[in-house]
Design a protein around this motif. Structure first.
Motif, PDB file in Angstrom:
ATOM      1  N   VAL A   1     -36.760  33.704  -2.581  1.00 35.09           N
ATOM      2  CA  VAL A   1     -35.436  33.124  -2.837  1.00 35.09           C
ATOM      3  C   VAL A   1     -34.407  34.238  -3.000  1.00 35.09           C
ATOM      4  O   VAL A   1     -33.311  34.193  -2.414  1.00 35.09           O
ATOM      5  N   LEU A   2     -34.747  35.268  -3.775  1.00 32.07           N
ATOM      6  CA  LEU A   2     -33.824  36.378  -3.972  1.00 32.07           C
ATOM      7  C   LEU A   2     -33.570  37.137  -2.673  1.00 32.07           C
ATOM      8  O   LEU A   2     -32.434  37.533  -2.384  1.00 32.07           O
ATOM      9  N   ALA A   3     -34.606  37.340  -1.862  1.00 29.32           N
ATOM     10  CA  ALA A   3     -34.436  38.040  -0.586  1.00 29.32           C
ATOM     11  C   ALA A   3     -33.493  37.273   0.331  1.00 29.32           C
ATOM     12  O   ALA A   3     -32.651  37.867   1.011  1.00 29.32           O
ATOM     13  N   LEU A   4     -33.613  35.964   0.357  1.00 32.97           N
ATOM     14  CA  LEU A   4     -32.707  35.154   1.174  1.00 32.97           C
ATOM     15  C   LEU A   4     -31.274  35.269   0.674  1.00 32.97           C
ATOM     16  O   LEU A   4     -30.338  35.429   1.456  1.00 32.97           O
ATOM     17  N   ALA A   5     -31.102  35.204  -0.631  1.00 34.37           N
ATOM     18  CA  ALA A   5     -29.759  35.279  -1.205  1.00 34.37           C
ATOM     19  C   ALA A   5     -29.149  36.658  -1.010  1.00 34.37           C
ATOM     20  O   ALA A   5     -27.958  36.776  -0.692  1.00 34.37           O
ATOM     21  N   GLU A   6     -29.953  37.701  -1.172  1.00 33.75           N
ATOM     22  CA  GLU A   6     -29.444  39.060  -1.016  1.00 33.75           C
ATOM     23  C   GLU A   6     -29.069  39.363   0.425  1.00 33.75           C
ATOM     24  O   GLU A   6     -28.209  40.190   0.684  1.00 33.75           O
TER      25      GLU A   6
END
Length: 136
Positions: free
Chosen positions: A115-120
């Motif tokens: 989720v964080l990788a997608l958002a970043e």
């Protein structure tokens, strides 16, 4: 032989169902073949094959064990009640085959990092991200 049945809800939008089928094809071609000889999609509602039919397809292809993986992000009623009920019916109907219900996708330990990788990845100058470009 071991098979993986990736179970999604199903959608009236054909492209959404095809996306799940395409994921299964990618898994089959990539690393899944080391663990799973067969990878198929099954749907709870609105698309085919249904969960029972998906399990039957795996068995017809020679599976002695079928792992059913709910492709859901949270443990709502479908994950906690509906899918387990379908899997239990399949176990009763196919006692010669091991049918295992895997944890749902959203419970995976690495989901937070994803989720964080997608958002970043969002917020480049042109408004697109490398992730979204790969999804098309």
């Amino acid at each position: 032989m071991k098979a993986l049945l990736v179970v999604a809800h199903g959608s009236r939008r054909i492209a959404s169902n095809e996306e799940v089928r395409a994921l299964c094809e990618r898994l089959q071609k990539e690393k899944a073949s080391e663990e799973f000889a067969v990878v198929r999609a099954g749907f709870l509602d609105l698309a085919e094959p249904s969960i029972p039919e998906g399990i039957k397809q795996c068995i017809r292809l020679g599976a002695e064990e079928v792992v059913v993986l709910p492709y859901f992000l949270s443990a709502g009623r479908h994950v906690s009640e509906d899918i387990p009920a379908e899997v239990e019916k399949a176990r009763i109907s196919n006692p010669q085959v091991g049918i295992c219900l895997a944890p749902y996708l959203g419970s995976a330990p690495g989901i937070g990092g994803l989720v964080l990788a997608l958002a970043e990845g969002c917020g480049s100058d042109d408004g697109s991200s490398g992730w979204s470009a790969r999804l098309k």
